[in-house]
Design a protein around this motif. Structure first.
Motif, PDB file in Angstrom:
ATOM      1  N   ASP A   1       0.809  -1.209   0.000  1.00 41.05           N
ATOM      2  CA  ASP A   1       0.000   0.000   0.000  1.00 41.05           C
ATOM      3  C   ASP A   1       0.847   1.266   0.000  1.00 41.05           C
ATOM      4  N   ASN A   2       2.124   1.144  -0.271  1.00 40.42           N
ATOM      5  CA  ASN A   2       2.977   2.332  -0.230  1.00 40.42           C
ATOM      6  C   ASN A   2       3.748   2.507  -1.535  1.00 40.42           C
TER       7      ASN A   2
ATOM      8  N   ARG B   1      -1.750   1.249  -3.911  1.00 38.93           N
ATOM      9  CA  ARG B   1      -1.408  -0.136  -4.197  1.00 38.93           C
ATOM     10  C   ARG B   1      -0.875  -0.247  -5.620  1.00 38.93           C
ATOM     11  N   ASP B   2       0.024  -1.188  -5.802  1.00 38.86           N
ATOM     12  CA  ASP B   2       0.575  -1.469  -7.125  1.00 38.86           C
ATOM     13  C   ASP B   2       0.018  -2.806  -7.592  1.00 38.86           C
TER      14      ASP B   2
ATOM     15  N   ARG C   1      -0.094  -0.524 -12.132  1.00 36.26           N
ATOM     16  CA  ARG C   1      -1.124   0.507 -12.223  1.00 36.26           C
ATOM     17  C   ARG C   1      -1.475   0.971 -10.810  1.00 36.26           C
ATOM     18  N   PRO C   2      -1.516   2.290 -10.547  1.00 37.13           N
ATOM     19  CA  PRO C   2      -1.900   2.761  -9.208  1.00 37.13           C
ATOM     20  C   PRO C   2      -3.340   2.342  -8.900  1.00 37.13           C
TER      21      PRO C   2
ATOM     22  N   ARG D   1      -3.261  10.690  -3.031  1.00 37.21           N
ATOM     23  CA  ARG D   1      -2.282  11.615  -2.451  1.00 37.21           C
ATOM     24  C   ARG D   1      -1.067  11.714  -3.357  1.00 37.21           C
ATOM     25  N   GLY D   2      -0.488  12.891  -3.396  1.00 37.96           N
ATOM     26  CA  GLY D   2       0.711  13.081  -4.189  1.00 37.96           C
ATOM     27  C   GLY D   2       1.049  14.551  -4.335  1.00 37.96           C
ATOM     28  N   GLU D   3       1.718  14.879  -5.429  1.00 40.12           N
ATOM     29  CA  GLU D   3       2.106  16.264  -5.681  1.00 40.12           C
ATOM     30  C   GLU D   3       2.298  16.484  -7.163  1.00 40.12           C
ATOM     31  N   VAL D   4       2.162  17.741  -7.548  1.00 40.61           N
ATOM     32  CA  VAL D   4       2.334  18.151  -8.938  1.00 40.61           C
ATOM     33  C   VAL D   4       3.492  19.133  -9.004  1.00 40.61           C
TER      34      VAL D   4
END
Length: 409
Positions: free
Chosen positions: A44-45, A63-64, A68-69, A78-81
């Motif tokens: 999950d990371n 999850r991978d 594919r996410p 969650r993430g960043e641009v």
């Protein structure tokens, strides 16, 4: 002053070492039930990075699954641009879309399930502020969506693909939308243009059985609440030359009714009938086969049925997922043979079912696509689609799960 007497401590004696632990029964012991904790099949990371048109999107804590996410029920993206050439950027937004797509030559029919857009950053109107180099992203999947035509809500379906008879997919995408300003000297105004980047997501809510599945039918007497009995009496819709006996099936299977696709499903089946009655049915329903050569008068198998109704296009697809392995029990009154005897017989089998093809998602229901799983009892007929005539087939609704049961006690 009176001196205190000092008592010496007793000598230390090492204790007897603890016996070695083993999960295997010792002589004279018997394992009643073994419920090992399931090991998560996916991390999950995982982190995914996409780069396109001066934009970099990084997705974290997902999850991978097959590169594919993948996200679960109500999960947060969650993430960043990260952006290049930030001077003329006036806004940055993220848009989550879910669609049902039916490819029908020469066009594609599309039904939108969810369309959710959030502004990640926007320049104030009074001054030209430079866009940050990195912008955090946090957006959650909705757990349901509303059908306006029916006026009701449905659970958001998982990512899905049906390759035939017509290709139907349920897809989820995350769009990053960057709006930039540009000067147009000819008209003396500032116009804007959008640059978009798409990332394909996979939505797979985790579904687990509520309790473990018993190992075998012999546990019935100890835990009868873990089993369900289905009685099916065959009443043919056509006339036969022998109606002295009907075929009565007594089917025992785990009462939980939610099964992990990768694990076995134990069952017990008893068939009470007469060989002559089955022989007369065989002449009608399987006329090309010699009744005396039929060794398996009843079959048990797993079936997935998918019904599609998209903008006037309707069809159904059925797939056999697995066939039951059955063993005739000594309690049977005779050898299985479709003779001309009118005497009543009782045949009993213990068996187990298991999916023989990958099952990527659990069953679901929307206005356009419905997927349902069944255990099917089939008298004489080999495993196959249910068809319109269910005289010799009895479907039992169940649910196949993608995750194993976990002991949370």
């Amino acid at each position: 002053m009176q001196s205190l007497s000092i008592q010496l401590l007793p000598e230390y004696t090492p204790s007897t070492p603890a016996p070695d632990y083993s999960s295997k029964p010792l002589p004279g012991e018997k394992c009643i039930q073994k419920s090992p904790r399931a090991v998560p099949s996916h991390s999950d990371n995982a982190t995914f990075t996409y780069r396109e048109k001066g934009m970099t999107l990084t997705l974290k804590d997902c999850r991978d699954e097959n590169a594919r996410p993948t996200f679960g029920l109500g999960s947060t993206i969650r993430g960043e641009v990260a952006l290049e050439h930030r001077q003329r950027i006036i806004s940055v937004a993220a848009k989550l879309e879910g669609r049902i797509c039916l490819r029908e030559q020469p066009s594609i029919k599309v039904v939108t399930l969810v369309s959710k857009e959030e502004t990640l950053w926007e320049s104030p109107t009074l001054n030209d502020e430079t866009c940050p180099g990195i912008i955090p992203l946090s957006m959650s999947f909705p757990t349901s969506y509303r059908e306006r035509a029916q006026g009701r809500s449905f659970r958001l379906p998982p990512s899905f693909e049906l390759p035939s008879p017509q290709r139907v997919v349920i897809v989820y995408t995350l769009q990053i939308i960057v709006t930039r300003s540009r000067n147009v000297p000819m008209i003396g105004k500032k116009l804007s243009r959008e640059v978009r980047m798409n990332a394909q997501l996979r939505y797979r809510p985790r579904v687990r059985p509520s309790r473990p599945v018993p190992d075998c039918f012999s546990e019935l007497k100890r835990s009868p609440e873990d089993w369900t009995e289905i009685t099916w009496i065959t009443k043919p819709s056509v006339e036969t030359d022998n109606d002295a006996y009907l075929a009565s099936c007594h089917f025992f299977f785990p009462s939980v009714r939610v099964f992990t696709a990768s694990e076995k499903i134990p069952f017990h089946l008893r068939l009470d009938t007469s060989p002559a009655f089955l022989r007369s049915l065989a002449k009608i329903f399987v006329p090309r086969q010699d009744p005396s050569a039929i060794e398996a008068p009843v079959h048990v198998y797993l079936l997935r049925q998918t019904t599609v109704n998209v903008q006037g296009t309707s069809f159904s697809h059925e797939e056999v997922l697995g066939r039951g392995q059955m063993m005739l029990q000594p309690s049977s009154t005779s050898k299985v043979m479709l003779s001309e005897s009118d005497e009543a017989v009782s045949w009993s089998w213990n068996g187990e079912l298991r999916c023989e093809v990958p099952v990527l998602n659990t069953g679901f229901a929307t206005s356009q696509v419905t997927t349902t799983d069944y255990i099917v009892l089939s008298l004489l007929l080999p495993p196959g689609p249910l068809g319109s005539d269910t005289t010799l087939r009895r479907p039992i609704p169940i649910r196949l799960a993608t995750e194993r049961w976990v002991d949370r006690s």
